[in-house]
Design a protein around this motif. Structure first.
Motif, PDB file in Angstrom:
ATOM      1  N   UNK A  59      35.665  42.499  51.848  1.00 39.01           N
ATOM      2  CA  UNK A  59      37.013  43.064  51.755  1.00 39.01           C
ATOM      3  C   UNK A  59      37.469  43.662  53.089  1.00 39.01           C
ATOM      4  N   UNK A  60      36.530  44.185  53.887  1.00 41.14           N
ATOM      5  CA  UNK A  60      36.886  44.733  55.196  1.00 41.14           C
ATOM      6  C   UNK A  60      37.143  43.645  56.231  1.00 41.14           C
ATOM      7  N   UNK A  61      36.722  42.400  55.932  1.00 37.83           N
ATOM      8  CA  UNK A  61      36.792  41.335  56.938  1.00 37.83           C
ATOM      9  C   UNK A  61      38.142  40.611  56.987  1.00 37.83           C
ATOM     10  N   UNK A  62      39.073  40.901  56.077  1.00 42.08           N
ATOM     11  CA  UNK A  62      40.368  40.215  56.105  1.00 42.08           C
ATOM     12  C   UNK A  62      41.491  41.192  55.776  1.00 42.08           C
ATOM     13  N   UNK A  63      42.722  40.773  56.057  1.00 39.81           N
ATOM     14  CA  UNK A  63      43.902  41.588  55.802  1.00 39.81           C
ATOM     15  C   UNK A  63      44.257  41.480  54.311  1.00 39.81           C
ATOM     16  N   UNK A  64      44.122  42.584  53.586  1.00 37.23           N
ATOM     17  CA  UNK A  64      44.338  42.567  52.144  1.00 37.23           C
ATOM     18  C   UNK A  64      45.821  42.526  51.783  1.00 37.23           C
ATOM     19  N   UNK A  65      46.706  42.690  52.749  1.00 40.45           N
ATOM     20  CA  UNK A  65      48.139  42.572  52.484  1.00 40.45           C
ATOM     21  C   UNK A  65      48.556  41.108  52.386  1.00 40.45           C
ATOM     22  N   UNK A  66      47.833  40.233  53.067  1.00 39.85           N
ATOM     23  CA  UNK A  66      48.216  38.817  53.098  1.00 39.85           C
ATOM     24  C   UNK A  66      47.241  37.902  52.367  1.00 39.85           C
ATOM     25  N   UNK A  67      46.065  38.415  52.007  1.00 37.24           N
ATOM     26  CA  UNK A  67      45.046  37.578  51.371  1.00 37.24           C
ATOM     27  C   UNK A  67      44.443  38.266  50.144  1.00 37.24           C
ATOM     28  N   UNK A  68      43.870  37.428  49.269  1.00 36.03           N
ATOM     29  CA  UNK A  68      43.175  37.887  48.054  1.00 36.03           C
ATOM     30  C   UNK A  68      41.733  37.408  48.103  1.00 36.03           C
ATOM     31  N   UNK A  69      40.861  38.153  47.460  1.00 33.64           N
ATOM     32  CA  UNK A  69      39.499  37.705  47.229  1.00 33.64           C
ATOM     33  C   UNK A  69      39.457  37.216  45.784  1.00 33.64           C
ATOM     34  N   UNK A  70      39.150  35.922  45.593  1.00 32.53           N
ATOM     35  CA  UNK A  70      39.174  35.319  44.265  1.00 32.53           C
ATOM     36  C   UNK A  70      37.773  34.837  43.910  1.00 32.53           C
ATOM     37  N   UNK A  71      37.286  35.274  42.747  1.00 24.84           N
ATOM     38  CA  UNK A  71      35.967  34.859  42.287  1.00 24.84           C
ATOM     39  C   UNK A  71      36.066  33.456  41.713  1.00 24.84           C
ATOM     40  N   UNK A  72      35.243  32.537  42.231  1.00 22.15           N
ATOM     41  CA  UNK A  72      35.269  31.140  41.810  1.00 22.15           C
ATOM     42  C   UNK A  72      34.238  30.871  40.720  1.00 22.15           C
ATOM     43  N   UNK A  73      33.062  31.450  40.872  1.00 22.58           N
ATOM     44  CA  UNK A  73      32.033  31.279  39.850  1.00 22.58           C
ATOM     45  C   UNK A  73      31.396  32.637  39.555  1.00 22.58           C
TER      46      UNK A  73
END
Length: 158
Positions: A16-30
């Protein structure tokens, strides 16, 4: 990563610290596997997720005339003028390539049609439907003549 290869397992907080959370989401695939392997996740741009959702909604709401089913309700003891009007509407729908369900039922109160009258109504409906080029009865009639019945017609797709 950009090549589509999996990165080694990382903690959620580090990711979560490695990307801009305003423009991207972390999505669980499996999900977490029974063997204890960590879940697989993707980092996706919010804009692409919104566009995909809009496209999905548009595909669901956009109906073509071939997908539209119109339903006409008739009484077995219908007046000839009313029947003519309803058959005109049915013909218009079929010419547009729509599916039409003609539901026939008796009224609780009022005149009851005889069996011959009911058979004549069904014959008249089928004849009027056949006047439109390319129309087919896409399903057998449900129900019984004189009781409750449904006729199914489909106009020629354009």
């Amino acid at each position: 990563d950009e090549a589509g290869k999996l990165q080694p397992p990382q903690t959620r907080f580090d990711v979560l610290r490695s990307f801009d959370r305003k423009t991207h989401h972390l999505v669980q695939v499996s999900p977490l596997s029974p063997s204890g392997d960590p879940p697989t996740c993707k980092i996706l741009a919010k804009q692409s997720l919104r566009e995909a959702e809009r496209a999905k909604q548009k595909a669901l709401t956009k109906k073509t005339p071939e997908q539209t089913t119109k339903q006409l309700e008739l009484n077995w003891a219908i007046d000839s003028n009313d029947l003519g009007h309803r058959m005109k509407r049915m013909k218009e729908f079929l010419e547009q390539g729509k599916r039409v369900e003609v539901v026939l039922a008796g009224k609780r109160q009022g005149r009851k049609a005889s069996l011959t009258e009911a058979q004549e109504i069904v014959r008249a409906i089928r004849e009027r439907a056949e006047e439109v080029e390319g129309v087919k009865e896409w399903r057998k009639m449900d129900g019984q003549v004189g009781a409750m019945a449904t006729l199914f017609f489909e106009g020629k797709r354009k």
